[in-house]
Design a protein around this motif. Structure first.
Motif, PDB file in Angstrom:
ATOM      1  N   PRO A 244     -14.386  18.634   4.139  1.00  0.00           N
ATOM      2  CA  PRO A 244     -13.185  18.758   3.486  1.00  0.00           C
ATOM      3  C   PRO A 244     -12.376  17.372   3.523  1.00  0.00           C
ATOM      4  O   PRO A 244     -12.353  16.617   4.508  1.00  0.00           O
ATOM      5  CB  PRO A 244     -12.418  19.881   3.861  1.00  0.00           C
ATOM      6  CG  PRO A 244     -12.649  19.869   5.304  1.00  0.00           C
ATOM      7  CD  PRO A 244     -14.099  19.354   5.641  1.00  0.00           C
ATOM      8  N   TYR A 245     -11.446  17.295   2.888  1.00  0.00           N
ATOM      9  CA  TYR A 245     -10.301  16.229   3.043  1.00  0.00           C
ATOM     10  C   TYR A 245      -9.138  16.779   3.681  1.00  0.00           C
ATOM     11  O   TYR A 245      -8.272  16.097   3.830  1.00  0.00           O
ATOM     12  CB  TYR A 245     -10.050  15.376   1.830  1.00  0.00           C
ATOM     13  CG  TYR A 245      -9.287  16.178   0.879  1.00  0.00           C
ATOM     14  CD1 TYR A 245      -7.761  15.621   0.563  1.00  0.00           C
ATOM     15  CD2 TYR A 245      -9.889  16.690  -0.159  1.00  0.00           C
ATOM     16  CE1 TYR A 245      -7.007  16.490  -0.298  1.00  0.00           C
ATOM     17  CE2 TYR A 245      -9.026  17.262  -1.475  1.00  0.00           C
ATOM     18  CZ  TYR A 245      -7.873  17.155  -1.377  1.00  0.00           C
ATOM     19  OH  TYR A 245      -7.114  17.756  -2.345  1.00  0.00           O
ATOM     20  N   ALA A 246      -9.061  18.149   3.527  1.00  0.00           N
ATOM     21  CA  ALA A 246      -7.835  19.019   4.116  1.00  0.00           C
ATOM     22  C   ALA A 246      -8.346  20.469   4.615  1.00  0.00           C
ATOM     23  O   ALA A 246      -9.155  20.976   3.869  1.00  0.00           O
ATOM     24  CB  ALA A 246      -6.673  19.070   3.147  1.00  0.00           C
ATOM     25  N   VAL A 247      -7.628  20.991   5.657  1.00  0.00           N
ATOM     26  CA  VAL A 247      -7.857  22.307   6.099  1.00  0.00           C
ATOM     27  C   VAL A 247      -6.427  22.818   6.074  1.00  0.00           C
ATOM     28  O   VAL A 247      -5.283  22.209   6.692  1.00  0.00           O
ATOM     29  CB  VAL A 247      -8.597  22.168   7.412  1.00  0.00           C
ATOM     30  CG1 VAL A 247      -8.630  23.662   8.095  1.00  0.00           C
ATOM     31  CG2 VAL A 247      -9.940  21.567   7.381  1.00  0.00           C
ATOM     32  N   ILE A 248      -6.308  24.090   5.622  1.00  0.00           N
ATOM     33  CA  ILE A 248      -5.180  24.710   5.768  1.00  0.00           C
ATOM     34  C   ILE A 248      -5.237  25.956   6.677  1.00  0.00           C
ATOM     35  O   ILE A 248      -6.378  26.602   6.453  1.00  0.00           O
ATOM     36  CB  ILE A 248      -4.627  25.419   4.441  1.00  0.00           C
ATOM     37  CG1 ILE A 248      -4.323  24.112   3.396  1.00  0.00           C
ATOM     38  CG2 ILE A 248      -3.547  26.221   4.548  1.00  0.00           C
ATOM     39  CD1 ILE A 248      -4.258  24.660   1.922  1.00  0.00           C
ATOM     40  N   VAL A 249      -4.664  26.120   7.712  1.00  0.00           N
ATOM     41  CA  VAL A 249      -4.532  27.221   8.858  1.00  0.00           C
ATOM     42  C   VAL A 249      -3.649  28.174   8.176  1.00  0.00           C
ATOM     43  O   VAL A 249      -2.549  28.170   8.345  1.00  0.00           O
ATOM     44  CB  VAL A 249      -4.720  26.870   9.962  1.00  0.00           C
ATOM     45  CG1 VAL A 249      -4.925  27.951  10.865  1.00  0.00           C
ATOM     46  CG2 VAL A 249      -5.562  25.639  10.297  1.00  0.00           C
ATOM     47  N   ASN A 250      -4.053  29.594   8.068  1.00  0.00           N
ATOM     48  CA  ASN A 250      -3.007  30.745   7.762  1.00  0.00           C
ATOM     49  C   ASN A 250      -3.486  32.006   8.815  1.00  0.00           C
ATOM     50  O   ASN A 250      -4.137  32.621   8.288  1.00  0.00           O
ATOM     51  CB  ASN A 250      -3.209  31.233   6.346  1.00  0.00           C
ATOM     52  CG  ASN A 250      -2.498  32.092   5.853  1.00  0.00           C
ATOM     53  OD1 ASN A 250      -2.761  32.942   4.872  1.00  0.00           O
ATOM     54  ND2 ASN A 250      -1.347  32.286   6.287  1.00  0.00           N
ATOM     55  N   LEU A 251      -2.337  31.879   9.611  1.00  0.00           N
ATOM     56  CA  LEU A 251      -2.421  33.186  10.569  1.00  0.00           C
ATOM     57  C   LEU A 251      -1.138  33.814  10.755  1.00  0.00           C
ATOM     58  O   LEU A 251      -0.217  33.090  11.492  1.00  0.00           O
ATOM     59  CB  LEU A 251      -3.067  32.531  12.081  1.00  0.00           C
ATOM     60  CG  LEU A 251      -4.478  31.889  12.117  1.00  0.00           C
ATOM     61  CD1 LEU A 251      -4.691  31.160  13.252  1.00  0.00           C
ATOM     62  CD2 LEU A 251      -5.280  33.272  12.190  1.00  0.00           C
ATOM     63  N   PRO A 252      -1.065  34.599   9.969  1.00  0.00           N
ATOM     64  CA  PRO A 252       0.458  35.281   9.929  1.00  0.00           C
ATOM     65  C   PRO A 252       1.185  35.949  11.076  1.00  0.00           C
ATOM     66  O   PRO A 252       1.939  35.557  11.551  1.00  0.00           O
ATOM     67  CB  PRO A 252      -0.085  36.368   8.762  1.00  0.00           C
ATOM     68  CG  PRO A 252      -0.912  35.906   7.994  1.00  0.00           C
ATOM     69  CD  PRO A 252      -1.803  35.455   9.105  1.00  0.00           C
TER      70      PRO A 252
END
Length: 445
Positions: A244-252
């Protein structure tokens, strides 16, 4: 028997019928009702009197509408970048429109080519983009008395580039709380960015129940007392393997649910950041999200991690707290799916809008992938928090080369407050230090 304002009896041998039909024509009752009663009749000559009805078709006589037809085009409506062979959706809104014709032009409107004729009520049409590269493309929708054309040109490109964004995280990113998958924030985001630019693909590796420990780089040691195994099919390493060119981390909130301290969570985020840096990939960290915790300590952890993420990651932080949080750290009732943990459709929509506003999808991915992949950062990554601090301060760092380490803390006039040495600090592994030996006169500042 078929009955409405009048009635008719139809006889059919249906015990083994494959090609015989019967038909009638009548008007419904005043309330619009037509009643159909099926039962064995004199044509049923089998001993059991059973019958089959395979298909029943009702044809309504067309009546002119007394309401004004309305038609508006949503996609493509100008500025889109659609690649040959991809299948974005031509989308519209309509009222009081029957069938309509979809056409497109790639020469600015001189020649129009028919794509298909469809019912306007379906509101969308999956279109495989044809091999007619051009920057002067338009779509036109036409019915009997109404027609609409794209507001501006979109581009059809003979281009096979893929710009991938990977999402890792837990249940919110996986879609929990949304009424249907299309309403989850990742899928909303995926649809929006793909419709605008088919080069951009969103890969979602999220899984419910996950914490920062599940997503650590493959091979990272798990501290004693933590009974969690890194998921090598859904962690940061797996995400980076997708190029990827970007990674999004979503850990609420699962880390706080397990009472994992803020410092530990931030150390884990720093490890993910180091892995992304080594791959030349942009990492975006979502803040914690409100959750209806009954334990004040868990709410405090959530708020500390939220503030630290916003401070540490700055323009690479995504604020998933402010739009949906009440003052007590709970989910605002209008965004609560009902369990006090997950968001409903409206909440997911706000998260998708937050990510869209960040503009990650607008980055030109080609130079990022081709020019920086595999390049390690020239400087060590150092994170200091909280900022400002009181009686103690935490230092998280990752060195690009193994080295001995000396940490000095100075006041504003240059006086040395702390001098600490660490021997044999390894490369490319998170190291956490806590400085809590400040002189008494500096504590509380």
């Amino acid at each position: 028997m078929v009955s409405g304002s009048s009635a008719d009896t139809l006889l059919l041998q249906v015990a083994s019928n494959t090609d015989f039909i019967v038909a009638t024509q009548l008007k419904p009752e005043a309330d619009g009702t037509i009643t159909i009663t099926a039962s064995p009749g004199p044509e049923n000559d089998n001993s059991y009197g059973f019958f089959y009805l395979g298909v029943m078709k009702v044809i309504y006589e067309a009546e002119p509408s007394t309401q004004t037809p309305q038609l508006s085009l949503l996609w493509p409506n100008g500025g889109e970048y659609w690649q040959v062979g991809k299948s974005p959706v031509i989308a519209w809104k309509s009222q009081n429109v029957g069938s309509m014709t979809i056409e497109y032009t790639y020469d600015g409107g001189q020649v129009w080519q028919v794509i298909d004729t469809v019912f306007a009520a379906q509101q969308s049409y999956a279109w495989q983009v044809p091999p007619t590269p051009s920057q002067q493309c338009l779509v036109r929708l036409s019915a009997d008395t109404v027609s609409v054309v794209s507001n501006d040109f979109f581009e059809i490109a003979d281009d096979t580039t893929i710009c991938r964004i990977a999402v890792i995280g837990s249940s919110t990113a996986a879609g929990a709380g949304a009424s249907v998958p299309d309403s989850a924030w990742v899928n909303r985001y995926r649809t929006q960015v793909f419709q605008n630019n088919t080069r951009v693909e969103v890969a979602n590796l999220a899984k419910g129940g996950y914490t920062t420990y599940h997503l650590l780089p493959t091979g990272t040691p798990i501290p004693p007392g933590i009974s969690i195994t890194i998921d090598e099919e859904r962690n940061i390493s797996k995400a980076l393997s997708l190029e990827p060119y970007a990674v999004i981390v979503n850990l609420p909130s699962n880390d706080a649910a397990n009472l994992f301290p803020a410092a530990d969570q931030l150390t884990n985020f720093a490890a993910m950041q180091a892995a992304a840096d080594s791959a030349g990939v942009e990492l975006y960290i979502c803040t914690t999200q409100p959750r209806n915790f009954s334990n004040p300590a868990q709410v405090a952890i959530q708020k500390e991690v939220r503030d630290s993420i916003l401070s540490i990651y700055s323009d690479h932080a995504l604020d998933f707290w402010t739009p949906i949080a009440d003052s007590n750290g709970y989910i605002l009732s209008q965004y609560n799916s009902g369990d006090g943990v997950h968001l409903n459709d409206a909440g997911h929509r706000l998260l998708a809008e937050t990510v869209l506003e960040k503009g990650i999808h607008q980055t030109d991915c080609a130079p990022i992938i081709n020019n920086t992949a595999g390049v390690k950062p020239e400087e060590p990554k150092v994170v200091v928090y909280p900022n400002p601090f009181g009686e103690e301060v935490n230092v998280n760092l990752i060195l690009t080369e193994a080295s001995d380490l000396e940490i000095k803390l100075f006041d504003l006039v240059g006086n040395t407050l702390v001098n600490r040495s660490e021997l044999h600090v390894p490369a490319n592994k998170p190291t956490s230090l806590k400085l809590n030996t400040l002189p008494d006169q500096y504590r509380g500042f």
